[in-house]
Design an enzyme around this catalytic site. Sequence first.
Site, PDB file in Angstrom:
ATOM      1  N   THR A   1      -7.469  -2.269   9.812  1.00 13.47           N
ATOM      2  CA  THR A   1      -6.949  -2.727  11.062  1.00 13.47           C
ATOM      3  C   THR A   1      -5.456  -2.875  11.229  1.00 13.47           C
ATOM      4  O   THR A   1      -4.841  -3.039  12.186  1.00 13.47           O
ATOM      5  CB  THR A   1      -7.558  -4.034  11.526  1.00 13.47           C
ATOM      6  OG1 THR A   1      -7.528  -5.141  10.578  1.00 13.47           O
ATOM      7  CG2 THR A   1      -9.016  -4.015  11.658  1.00 13.47           C
ATOM      8  N   THR A   2      -4.784  -2.643  10.231  1.00 18.75           N
ATOM      9  CA  THR A   2      -3.288  -2.831  10.060  1.00 18.75           C
ATOM     10  C   THR A   2      -2.864  -1.911  11.157  1.00 18.75           C
ATOM     11  O   THR A   2      -3.023  -0.496  11.242  1.00 18.75           O
ATOM     12  CB  THR A   2      -2.757  -2.490   8.621  1.00 18.75           C
ATOM     13  OG1 THR A   2      -3.484  -3.303   7.695  1.00 18.75           O
ATOM     14  CG2 THR A   2      -1.255  -2.791   8.479  1.00 18.75           C
TER      15      THR A   2
ATOM     16  N   GLY B   1      -1.326  -7.530  -2.049  1.00 21.95           N
ATOM     17  CA  GLY B   1      -0.713  -6.261  -1.442  1.00 21.95           C
ATOM     18  C   GLY B   1       0.328  -5.812  -2.441  1.00 21.95           C
ATOM     19  O   GLY B   1       0.378  -4.555  -3.078  1.00 21.95           O
ATOM     20  N   ARG B   2       1.156  -6.545  -2.788  1.00 19.37           N
ATOM     21  CA  ARG B   2       2.595  -6.295  -3.430  1.00 19.37           C
ATOM     22  C   ARG B   2       2.259  -6.155  -5.156  1.00 19.37           C
ATOM     23  O   ARG B   2       3.127  -6.023  -5.912  1.00 19.37           O
ATOM     24  CB  ARG B   2       3.602  -7.482  -3.370  1.00 19.37           C
ATOM     25  CG  ARG B   2       3.248  -8.843  -3.655  1.00 19.37           C
ATOM     26  CD  ARG B   2       4.500  -9.474  -2.675  1.00 19.37           C
ATOM     27  NE  ARG B   2       3.921 -11.032  -2.824  1.00 19.37           N
ATOM     28  CZ  ARG B   2       3.350 -11.628  -1.866  1.00 19.37           C
ATOM     29  NH1 ARG B   2       2.784 -10.899  -0.859  1.00 19.37           N
ATOM     30  NH2 ARG B   2       3.254 -13.027  -1.990  1.00 19.37           N
TER      31      ARG B   2
ATOM     32  N   SER C   1      -5.822   0.489   3.606  1.00 16.21           N
ATOM     33  CA  SER C   1      -5.707  -0.827   4.471  1.00 16.21           C
ATOM     34  C   SER C   1      -6.868  -1.427   4.106  1.00 16.21           C
ATOM     35  O   SER C   1      -7.882  -1.118   4.283  1.00 16.21           O
ATOM     36  CB  SER C   1      -5.554  -0.213   5.893  1.00 16.21           C
ATOM     37  OG  SER C   1      -5.640  -1.542   6.791  1.00 16.21           O
ATOM     38  N   LYS C   2      -6.501  -2.548   3.701  1.00 15.03           N
ATOM     39  CA  LYS C   2      -7.644  -3.457   3.200  1.00 15.03           C
ATOM     40  C   LYS C   2      -8.732  -3.879   4.287  1.00 15.03           C
ATOM     41  O   LYS C   2      -9.819  -3.485   3.945  1.00 15.03           O
ATOM     42  CB  LYS C   2      -7.300  -4.875   2.499  1.00 15.03           C
ATOM     43  CG  LYS C   2      -8.397  -5.712   1.995  1.00 15.03           C
ATOM     44  CD  LYS C   2      -7.807  -7.118   1.470  1.00 15.03           C
ATOM     45  CE  LYS C   2      -6.999  -6.825   0.319  1.00 15.03           C
ATOM     46  NZ  LYS C   2      -6.407  -8.350  -0.189  1.00 15.03           N
ATOM     47  N   THR C   3      -8.110  -4.099   5.380  1.00  9.51           N
ATOM     48  CA  THR C   3      -8.815  -4.424   6.607  1.00  9.51           C
ATOM     49  C   THR C   3      -9.219  -3.399   7.540  1.00  9.51           C
ATOM     50  O   THR C   3     -10.111  -3.295   8.302  1.00  9.51           O
ATOM     51  CB  THR C   3      -8.462  -5.512   7.352  1.00  9.51           C
ATOM     52  OG1 THR C   3      -7.026  -4.971   8.015  1.00  9.51           O
ATOM     53  CG2 THR C   3      -8.013  -6.955   6.865  1.00  9.51           C
TER      54      THR C   3
ATOM     55  N   SER D   1       0.871  -1.265   0.081  1.00  8.22           N
ATOM     56  CA  SER D   1       0.045   0.204  -0.129  1.00  8.22           C
ATOM     57  C   SER D   1       0.763   1.113  -0.122  1.00  8.22           C
ATOM     58  O   SER D   1       0.374   2.457   0.029  1.00  8.22           O
ATOM     59  CB  SER D   1      -0.981   0.056   1.225  1.00  8.22           C
ATOM     60  OG  SER D   1      -1.765  -1.051   1.232  1.00  8.22           O
TER      61      SER D   1
ATOM     62  N   GLU E   1       9.155 -11.464  -1.123  1.00 13.32           N
ATOM     63  CA  GLU E   1       7.997 -11.392  -0.150  1.00 13.32           C
ATOM     64  C   GLU E   1       7.114 -12.635  -0.904  1.00 13.32           C
ATOM     65  O   GLU E   1       6.321 -13.402  -0.477  1.00 13.32           O
ATOM     66  CB  GLU E   1       7.003 -10.281  -0.015  1.00 13.32           C
ATOM     67  CG  GLU E   1       5.805 -10.588   0.904  1.00 13.32           C
ATOM     68  CD  GLU E   1       5.137  -9.382   1.469  1.00 13.32           C
ATOM     69  OE1 GLU E   1       5.478  -8.813   2.456  1.00 13.32           O
ATOM     70  OE2 GLU E   1       4.380  -9.001   0.762  1.00 13.32           O
TER      71      GLU E   1
ATOM     72  N   HIS F   1      29.994   3.905  -8.113  1.00 13.88           N
ATOM     73  CA  HIS F   1      31.186   4.450  -7.213  1.00 13.88           C
ATOM     74  C   HIS F   1      30.487   4.034  -5.633  1.00 13.88           C
ATOM     75  O   HIS F   1      31.043   4.331  -4.726  1.00 13.88           O
ATOM     76  CB  HIS F   1      30.718   6.018  -7.039  1.00 13.88           C
ATOM     77  CG  HIS F   1      31.227   6.526  -8.399  1.00 13.88           C
ATOM     78  ND1 HIS F   1      32.516   6.968  -8.744  1.00 13.88           N
ATOM     79  CD2 HIS F   1      30.496   6.890  -9.653  1.00 13.88           C
ATOM     80  CE1 HIS F   1      32.563   7.516  -9.818  1.00 13.88           C
ATOM     81  NE2 HIS F   1      31.460   7.343 -10.588  1.00 13.88           N
TER      82      HIS F   1
END
Length: 517
Positions: A208-209, A267-268, A204-206, A154, A353, A384
């Site tokens: 609640t993250t 998510g990714r 946030s899908k839920t 996200s 992931e 470099h």
Amino acid sequence: MEHLPTYNQLKAAAADEIRIKDLINNDPNRFSKYSTEVPIGDLKLLVDYSKNIVTDEIFEKLLVLAKEANVEDMRNKMFSGEQINITEKRSVLHIALRNRSNTPIFVDGKDVMPDVNEVLEKMKVFADNLRNGTWKGYSGKAITDVVNIGIGGSDLGPVMVTEALSHYRGNGPNVHFVSNIDGTHLATTVEKLNPETTLFVIASKTFTTLETITNANSAKAWFFEKSSATLKDVAKHFIALSTNSAEVAKFGIDTQNMFQFWDWVGGRYSLWSAIGMSIMCYIGSDNFFKLLEGAHIMDRHFQEAPLSKNLPVILAVLGVWYNNFLGAQTHAILPYDQYLHRFAAYFQQGDMESNGKRVTRDGKHVTCSTGPIVWGEPGTNGQHAFYQLIHQGTKLIPCDFLLPVQSHNPIADGLHHEILTANFLAQTKALMMGRSKEEARALLSKLPPAEQERLSIYTEFPGSRPTNSILFTKLTPEMLGALVAMYEHKIFCQGIIWNICSYDQFGVELGKKLAVQ
């Protein structure tokens, strides 16, 4: 993977000493055989994979390995909506989000495309209104700054894309990203913002993250502290990218300003979905749809091109060759384009992931090496910093070099881009050729013979370091979409060859639970 018929043949071939320089010198047609060009709209994407440690026989066997692993069959299952995420019993349909041909894709007997298009249209209306000033904050002022609050997919996708496509911003707002639970990230982001002209996008899908909701609540507290806003004004300054309408409403966000995505979007792989709202606000809906179109072109290529000319498949099997037969542990992504300075970081999550797994799809522990460590920085900065190790170190590091042929910023009559391009070409050539002891001594010819002999061992290079050269006409929304989709499908193919599930991420859960405790 070891049970596949071709595995032992490849293992035997890995024992042979192969020099890339010899392969090229002995085959005048090697570039034409080991390069593929794909049209991306009016532009071109060229991948030159001739500088790899593969003979014709090895390359053919690698493609056979992909067939034996059922890459084609699993690809077809993904595109048809079958539940290839076997652990979570879900379809894997980020490809539906950019399905610009609107071919029906079914999940549990329902075509998902009407819902996808409805959300995209809702996003377009919102983003257009924000960019043209129709959407205003509580005090009647237009929005000048958008702050995306999210973490993982996200955050990483929207950050990478907005940086990569900043040339296409136009009259879009400033965009900022807050992901880290470290309060410094939020505090330093909002300290110079005006709450009357700031919009927060809570991703946030839920809903609640822990990190995201903690940051969102602190952002709301800042909004009240620094303004004369009341609770009802939250709806003008906060929107949600979520599926949990109850928690969204509880926060104070109008659920009409909640943008949905689905459990078949990982998510990714979600930047193409409502998670891309900050991207659309920044570059505009037309450019966002061009981003989707470019990815869709690569999706079609992945579906239709024969394996021998299929870019995701080719990049995948080359990676498997180094990872499983030649002992490489890492893979470097080196974009010679400052706009792509977050590209490698984005695919650290995308690859590591997805394929950082130790259990097969059959529920057994793997007996082969799986996903590599992915890393990289833009050229020429990396030259470099860490190229020394790639050239002369003891580790084999396959590298992807990326370069736009045309620059958006041809300053000094194009001199900067000319130097950049020269470095791009020089590095891949140097990694391929190396420097022999005789060449090293010639370089030191002005020194006394004893010094030549003493120093020559330090200045010789082994060479035969493998690279892919990925060139494209110009970095546009379509081209970026195609590049991202190409790497996504590469990751998919490797996961299938290793027989692992690339679309769950149980490894990140334990630390989260312990942190809560």
